[in-house]
Design an enzyme around this catalytic site. Structure first.
Site, mmCIF file in Angstrom:
data_model
loop_
_atom_site.group_PDB
_atom_site.id
_atom_site.type_symbol
_atom_site.label_atom_id
_atom_site.label_comp_id
_atom_site.label_asym_id
_atom_site.label_seq_id
_atom_site.Cartn_x
_atom_site.Cartn_y
_atom_site.Cartn_z
ATOM 1 N N LYS A 13 -2.521 -4.863 4.219
ATOM 2 C CA LYS A 13 -2.124 -4.258 5.486
ATOM 3 C C LYS A 13 -2.719 -2.865 5.707
ATOM 4 O O LYS A 13 -3.258 -2.581 6.772
ATOM 5 C CB LYS A 13 -0.593 -4.186 5.531
ATOM 6 C CG LYS A 13 -0.016 -3.893 6.889
ATOM 7 C CD LYS A 13 1.458 -4.254 6.936
ATOM 8 C CE LYS A 13 2.275 -3.549 5.866
ATOM 9 N NZ LYS A 13 2.435 -2.105 6.158
ATOM 10 N N ARG A 88 10.587 -1.296 9.221
ATOM 11 C CA ARG A 88 10.759 -2.161 8.051
ATOM 12 C C ARG A 88 12.014 -3.015 8.141
ATOM 13 O O ARG A 88 12.290 -3.804 7.248
ATOM 14 C CB ARG A 88 10.853 -1.309 6.773
ATOM 15 C CG ARG A 88 9.515 -0.771 6.329
ATOM 16 C CD ARG A 88 9.680 0.035 5.051
ATOM 17 N NE ARG A 88 8.486 0.784 4.752
ATOM 18 C CZ ARG A 88 7.490 0.328 3.995
ATOM 19 N NH1 ARG A 88 7.558 -0.860 3.471
ATOM 20 N NH2 ARG A 88 6.439 1.077 3.759
ATOM 21 N N ARG A 127 -4.508 -7.964 -11.509
ATOM 22 C CA ARG A 127 -5.252 -6.695 -11.521
ATOM 23 C C ARG A 127 -5.156 -5.998 -12.868
ATOM 24 O O ARG A 127 -4.095 -5.933 -13.467
ATOM 25 C CB ARG A 127 -4.599 -5.741 -10.505
ATOM 26 C CG ARG A 127 -5.306 -5.632 -9.207
ATOM 27 C CD ARG A 127 -4.628 -4.523 -8.409
ATOM 28 N NE ARG A 127 -4.417 -4.933 -7.041
ATOM 29 C CZ ARG A 127 -3.456 -4.470 -6.253
ATOM 30 N NH1 ARG A 127 -2.575 -3.592 -6.721
ATOM 31 N NH2 ARG A 127 -3.345 -4.878 -5.026
ATOM 32 N N ARG A 161 -0.653 -2.139 -14.237
ATOM 33 C CA ARG A 161 0.348 -1.169 -13.754
ATOM 34 C C ARG A 161 1.715 -1.852 -13.680
ATOM 35 O O ARG A 161 1.800 -3.042 -13.357
ATOM 36 C CB ARG A 161 -0.002 -0.678 -12.343
ATOM 37 C CG ARG A 161 -1.246 0.173 -12.248
ATOM 38 C CD ARG A 161 -1.340 0.806 -10.876
ATOM 39 N NE ARG A 161 -0.943 -0.138 -9.830
ATOM 40 C CZ ARG A 161 -0.568 0.200 -8.612
ATOM 41 N NH1 ARG A 161 -0.531 1.469 -8.251
ATOM 42 N NH2 ARG A 161 -0.241 -0.708 -7.722
ATOM 43 N N ARG A 172 9.489 -7.385 -4.631
ATOM 44 C CA ARG A 172 9.064 -6.741 -3.374
ATOM 45 C C ARG A 172 8.918 -7.782 -2.269
ATOM 46 O O ARG A 172 9.236 -7.515 -1.106
ATOM 47 C CB ARG A 172 7.764 -5.961 -3.591
ATOM 48 C CG ARG A 172 7.989 -4.694 -4.414
ATOM 49 C CD ARG A 172 6.668 -4.045 -4.794
ATOM 50 N NE ARG A 172 5.893 -3.634 -3.635
ATOM 51 C CZ ARG A 172 4.571 -3.478 -3.639
ATOM 52 N NH1 ARG A 172 3.877 -3.730 -4.721
ATOM 53 N NH2 ARG A 172 3.943 -3.077 -2.554
#
Ligand SMILES: [Zn+2]
Length: 216
Positions: A13, A88, A127, A161, A172
């Site tokens: 986004k 949100r 990642r 991470r 999330r």
């Protein structure tokens, strides 16, 4: 054009906001950027926002709305804007609508980026970052290092991470479904919604967004 961009974590986004806004010649406005700019400039609302952030608390909606209102009335936003990161949840969407009515501004489109949750988890959880330079980024599937766990560029150790862990990403996504996804219905009711498939390359998704904005 006055646009709001909505989408789950991992939909790209923030990147799309910048690319699409540049293409349309309008500013990309994110709440994070507004907070930072106002805190740096020491504006009254910026000072208020900083007080909450320093205390580790969420900035109240009325402060955020005030900051967005001020940003929207700056000269570069007169011809339009692309808002990213707000609202949100439905109460924030209602507050934004009331504020926009107050300054006689109407949204033209709300673009929803749609993704496949498992694909988002695969992208993010795969990642790996280099401990020497966070710009050295690898991916276990799409860009694996020659030697597992070692940076090709500098030989540094690769790590995941905490934010990228599968359970964190799934949480999330759950929060997005529960709190943010309902604003999609809110904007659909107002005839503003355009849903765009956000799976694909950066260029493909940008083209779909531009296409969705064009067919009015
Ligand atoms: Zn490295």
């Amino acid at each position: 054009m006055r646009i709001v961009l909505v989408g789950p974590p991992g939909a790209g986004k923030g990147t799309q906001a910048k690319v699409v806004a540049a293409r349309l010649g309008i500013p990309a406005i994110s709440t994070g950027d507004i907070f930072r700019a106002n805190v740096a400039a020491g504006t009254e609302l910026g000072v208020q926002a900083k007080r909450y952030m320093d205390a580790g608390r969420l900035v109240p909606d009325e402060v955020t709305i005030g900051l967005i209102r001020d940003r929207f009335t700056e000269p570069d936003a007169e011809g339009g804007f692309l808002l990213d990161g707000f609202p949100r949840n439905v109460p924030q969407a209602e507050a934004l609508e009331a504020m926009l009515t107050g300054i006689s501004v109407k949204l033209d489109r709300v673009v929803e980026l749609k993704v496949d949750n498992d694909e988002v988890v695969r992208r993010i959880a795969g990642r790996r970052l280099c401990r020497n330079d966070s710009g050295h980024i690898f991916h276990v599937d799409s860009r694996p290092p020659a030697v597992a766990g070692i940076c090709d560029i500098c030989g540094g150790e690769l790590y995941q991470r905490d934010d990228d862990r599968e359970e964190t990403v799934r949480e999330r996504l759950r929060v997005y479904e529960a709190e943010t996804a309902p604003i999609v219905g809110f904007y659909a009711e107002r005839g503003l919604l355009a849903s765009v498939d956000a799976m694909g390359t950066l260029d493909e998704v940008t083209a779909r967004i531009i296409g969705a904005l064009a067919d009015d």
